[in-house]
Design a protein around this motif. Structure first.
Motif, PDB file in Angstrom:
ATOM      1  N   SER A 145       0.655  -1.383  -0.166  1.00  0.00           N
ATOM      2  CA  SER A 145       0.089  -0.033  -0.188  1.00  0.00           C
ATOM      3  C   SER A 145       0.768   1.347  -0.123  1.00  0.00           C
ATOM      4  CB  SER A 145      -0.812   0.169   1.183  1.00  0.00           C
ATOM      5  OG  SER A 145      -1.910  -0.917   1.180  1.00  0.00           O
ATOM      6  N   VAL A 146       1.837   1.224   0.763  1.00  0.00           N
ATOM      7  CA  VAL A 146       2.857   2.384   0.954  1.00  0.00           C
ATOM      8  C   VAL A 146       3.422   2.584  -0.561  1.00  0.00           C
ATOM      9  CG1 VAL A 146       4.872   3.527   1.760  1.00  0.00           C
ATOM     10  CG2 VAL A 146       3.100   2.293   3.436  1.00  0.00           C
ATOM     11  N   ILE A 147       4.089   1.557  -1.096  1.00  0.00           N
ATOM     12  CA  ILE A 147       4.783   1.547  -2.199  1.00  0.00           C
ATOM     13  C   ILE A 147       3.722   1.932  -3.545  1.00  0.00           C
ATOM     14  CG2 ILE A 147       5.625  -0.040  -4.081  1.00  0.00           C
ATOM     15  CD1 ILE A 147       7.001  -1.771  -1.522  1.00  0.00           C
ATOM     16  N   LEU A 148       2.644   1.383  -3.557  1.00  0.00           N
ATOM     17  CA  LEU A 148       1.751   1.746  -4.776  1.00  0.00           C
ATOM     18  C   LEU A 148       1.208   3.205  -4.410  1.00  0.00           C
ATOM     19  CD1 LEU A 148      -0.052  -1.516  -5.117  1.00  0.00           C
ATOM     20  CD2 LEU A 148       1.358  -0.734  -6.559  1.00  0.00           C
ATOM     21  N   GLY A 149       1.033   3.523  -3.139  1.00  0.00           N
ATOM     22  CA  GLY A 149       0.606   5.005  -2.810  1.00  0.00           C
ATOM     23  C   GLY A 149       1.350   5.919  -3.467  1.00  0.00           C
ATOM     24  N   ALA A 150       2.841   5.518  -3.171  1.00  0.00           N
ATOM     25  CA  ALA A 150       3.943   6.752  -3.508  1.00  0.00           C
ATOM     26  C   ALA A 150       3.845   6.474  -5.057  1.00  0.00           C
ATOM     27  CB  ALA A 150       5.204   6.163  -3.023  1.00  0.00           C
ATOM     28  N   PHE A 151       3.831   5.357  -5.772  1.00  0.00           N
ATOM     29  CA  PHE A 151       3.910   5.253  -7.177  1.00  0.00           C
ATOM     30  C   PHE A 151       2.606   5.925  -7.929  1.00  0.00           C
ATOM     31  CE2 PHE A 151       2.610   2.692 -10.948  1.00  0.00           C
ATOM     32  CZ  PHE A 151       3.804   2.893 -11.643  1.00  0.00           C
ATOM     33  N   GLY A 152       1.498   5.771  -7.166  1.00  0.00           N
ATOM     34  CA  GLY A 152       0.501   6.689  -7.627  1.00  0.00           C
ATOM     35  C   GLY A 152       0.496   8.132  -7.559  1.00  0.00           C
ATOM     36  N   ALA A 153       0.999   8.444  -6.401  1.00  0.00           N
ATOM     37  CA  ALA A 153       1.241  10.022  -6.030  1.00  0.00           C
ATOM     38  C   ALA A 153       2.159  10.664  -6.990  1.00  0.00           C
ATOM     39  CB  ALA A 153       1.668  10.349  -4.930  1.00  0.00           C
ATOM     40  N   HIS A 154       3.243   9.923  -7.385  1.00  0.00           N
ATOM     41  CA  HIS A 154       4.357  10.428  -8.278  1.00  0.00           C
ATOM     42  C   HIS A 154       4.254  10.024  -9.511  1.00  0.00           C
ATOM     43  CE1 HIS A 154       6.199  12.135  -4.608  1.00  0.00           C
ATOM     44  NE2 HIS A 154       6.066  10.982  -4.022  1.00  0.00           N
ATOM     45  N   ALA A 155       4.407   8.647 -10.166  1.00  0.00           N
ATOM     46  CA  ALA A 155       4.483   8.390 -11.552  1.00  0.00           C
ATOM     47  C   ALA A 155       3.295   8.319 -11.944  1.00  0.00           C
ATOM     48  CB  ALA A 155       5.160   6.860 -11.506  1.00  0.00           C
ATOM     49  N   LEU A 156       2.199   8.040 -11.631  1.00  0.00           N
ATOM     50  CA  LEU A 156       0.873   7.893 -12.176  1.00  0.00           C
ATOM     51  C   LEU A 156       0.204   9.245 -12.357  1.00  0.00           C
ATOM     52  CD1 LEU A 156      -0.647   4.385 -10.640  1.00  0.00           C
ATOM     53  CD2 LEU A 156       0.591   4.986 -12.871  1.00  0.00           C
ATOM     54  N   LYS A 157       0.537  10.249 -11.544  1.00  0.00           N
ATOM     55  CA  LYS A 157      -0.093  11.416 -11.450  1.00  0.00           C
ATOM     56  C   LYS A 157       0.016  12.115 -12.909  1.00  0.00           C
ATOM     57  CE  LYS A 157      -0.422  15.478  -8.392  1.00  0.00           C
ATOM     58  NZ  LYS A 157       0.095  15.963  -7.346  1.00  0.00           N
ATOM     59  N   LYS A 158       1.244  11.743 -13.505  1.00  0.00           N
ATOM     60  CA  LYS A 158       1.519  12.417 -14.855  1.00  0.00           C
ATOM     61  C   LYS A 158       0.653  11.581 -16.108  1.00  0.00           C
ATOM     62  CE  LYS A 158       5.864  13.478 -12.946  1.00  0.00           C
ATOM     63  NZ  LYS A 158       7.361  13.149 -12.792  1.00  0.00           N
TER      64      LYS A 158
ATOM     65  N   LEU B 262      -2.167   9.190 -15.719  1.00  0.00           N
ATOM     66  CA  LEU B 262      -3.655   8.997 -15.375  1.00  0.00           C
ATOM     67  C   LEU B 262      -4.460  10.445 -15.296  1.00  0.00           C
ATOM     68  CD1 LEU B 262      -3.384   6.034 -13.066  1.00  0.00           C
ATOM     69  CD2 LEU B 262      -3.715   6.003 -15.425  1.00  0.00           C
ATOM     70  N   SER B 263      -5.692  10.218 -15.564  1.00  0.00           N
ATOM     71  CA  SER B 263      -6.781  11.102 -15.371  1.00  0.00           C
ATOM     72  C   SER B 263      -6.996  11.287 -14.015  1.00  0.00           C
ATOM     73  CB  SER B 263      -7.979  10.887 -16.040  1.00  0.00           C
ATOM     74  OG  SER B 263      -8.599   9.803 -15.457  1.00  0.00           O
ATOM     75  N   VAL B 264      -7.507  12.495 -13.512  1.00  0.00           N
ATOM     76  CA  VAL B 264      -7.810  12.651 -12.092  1.00  0.00           C
ATOM     77  C   VAL B 264      -8.655  11.572 -11.407  1.00  0.00           C
ATOM     78  CG1 VAL B 264      -8.942  14.064 -10.429  1.00  0.00           C
ATOM     79  CG2 VAL B 264      -7.347  14.897 -12.279  1.00  0.00           C
ATOM     80  N   GLU B 265      -9.762  11.025 -12.468  1.00  0.00           N
ATOM     81  CA  GLU B 265     -10.842   9.825 -12.075  1.00  0.00           C
ATOM     82  C   GLU B 265     -10.039   8.676 -11.994  1.00  0.00           C
ATOM     83  OE1 GLU B 265     -14.234   8.016 -14.506  1.00  0.00           O
ATOM     84  OE2 GLU B 265     -14.530   9.913 -14.284  1.00  0.00           O
ATOM     85  N   ARG B 266      -9.145   8.442 -12.697  1.00  0.00           N
ATOM     86  CA  ARG B 266      -8.490   7.126 -12.733  1.00  0.00           C
ATOM     87  C   ARG B 266      -7.542   6.992 -11.463  1.00  0.00           C
ATOM     88  NH1 ARG B 266     -11.038   3.561 -16.014  1.00  0.00           N
ATOM     89  NH2 ARG B 266     -11.125   4.059 -18.065  1.00  0.00           N
ATOM     90  N   LEU B 267      -7.054   8.287 -11.251  1.00  0.00           N
ATOM     91  CA  LEU B 267      -5.980   8.302 -10.172  1.00  0.00           C
ATOM     92  C   LEU B 267      -6.921   8.194  -8.680  1.00  0.00           C
ATOM     93  CD1 LEU B 267      -3.015   8.687  -9.248  1.00  0.00           C
ATOM     94  CD2 LEU B 267      -3.379  10.985  -9.659  1.00  0.00           C
ATOM     95  N   GLU B 268      -8.085   8.808  -8.657  1.00  0.00           N
ATOM     96  CA  GLU B 268      -8.795   8.634  -7.434  1.00  0.00           C
ATOM     97  C   GLU B 268      -8.967   7.165  -7.403  1.00  0.00           C
ATOM     98  OE1 GLU B 268     -12.141  11.425  -7.939  1.00  0.00           O
ATOM     99  OE2 GLU B 268     -10.603  13.197  -7.686  1.00  0.00           O
ATOM    100  N   SER B 269      -9.446   6.380  -8.388  1.00  0.00           N
ATOM    101  CA  SER B 269      -9.940   5.171  -8.105  1.00  0.00           C
ATOM    102  C   SER B 269      -8.883   4.417  -7.717  1.00  0.00           C
ATOM    103  CB  SER B 269     -10.474   4.601  -9.696  1.00  0.00           C
ATOM    104  OG  SER B 269     -11.687   4.916 -10.011  1.00  0.00           O
TER     105      SER B 269
END
Length: 128
Positions: A16-29, A31-38
């Motif tokens: 969860s910590v790894i994927l949360g960081a991955f989402g906050a940094h790499a995926l933010k660029k 993914l759409s806001v909706e996909r990132l929220e999911s």
């Protein structure tokens, strides 16, 4: 079963910590806001499951089948719920149609709910 529950709790927490960081940094660029929220919803519920498993791993003795199923349902349910959300969130980026995973998410959620319900019954039965 106690060790399995505790290990899954720790692994789910770490991921969860790894994927949360991955989402906050790499995926933010990408993914759409909706996909990132999911995606973040999947991470959040995976962390809830991690806490659940760690607490249950210390509370339960795993002497009965219902105690074992309390853990099993959360392990399987959290996996189904979160992983299906991760892939559904990434499907556009991956260029794949993963909509078939859509029904997996609520089924995983249902297993998690059942696990919580079994924990409630355990508390009521044992008057903890």
């Amino acid at each position: 079963m106690k060790t399995i529950t505790l290990v899954f709790g720790a692994v789910y927490g770490m991921l969860s910590v790894i994927l949360g960081a991955f989402g906050a940094h790499a995926l933010k660029k990408i993914l759409s806001v909706e996909r990132l929220e999911s995606f973040e919803t999947g991470v959040r519920y995976q962390m809830y499951a991690a806490f659940f498993l760690l607490i249950v791993g210390y509370i339960l003795k795993f002497e009965t089948s219902s105690e074992k199923w309390t853990s099993i349902l959360m392990i399987i349910g959290a996996f189904m719920f979160s992983v299906s959300i991760y892939f559904l969130s990434l499907q556009d980026y991956l260029g794949a149609n993963l909509k078939f995973l859509g029904p997996i998410t609520p089924l995983g959620g249902l297993l998690m709910i059942l696990s919580w319900g079994m924990l409630i019954l355990y508390f009521l039965k044992n008057k903890i």
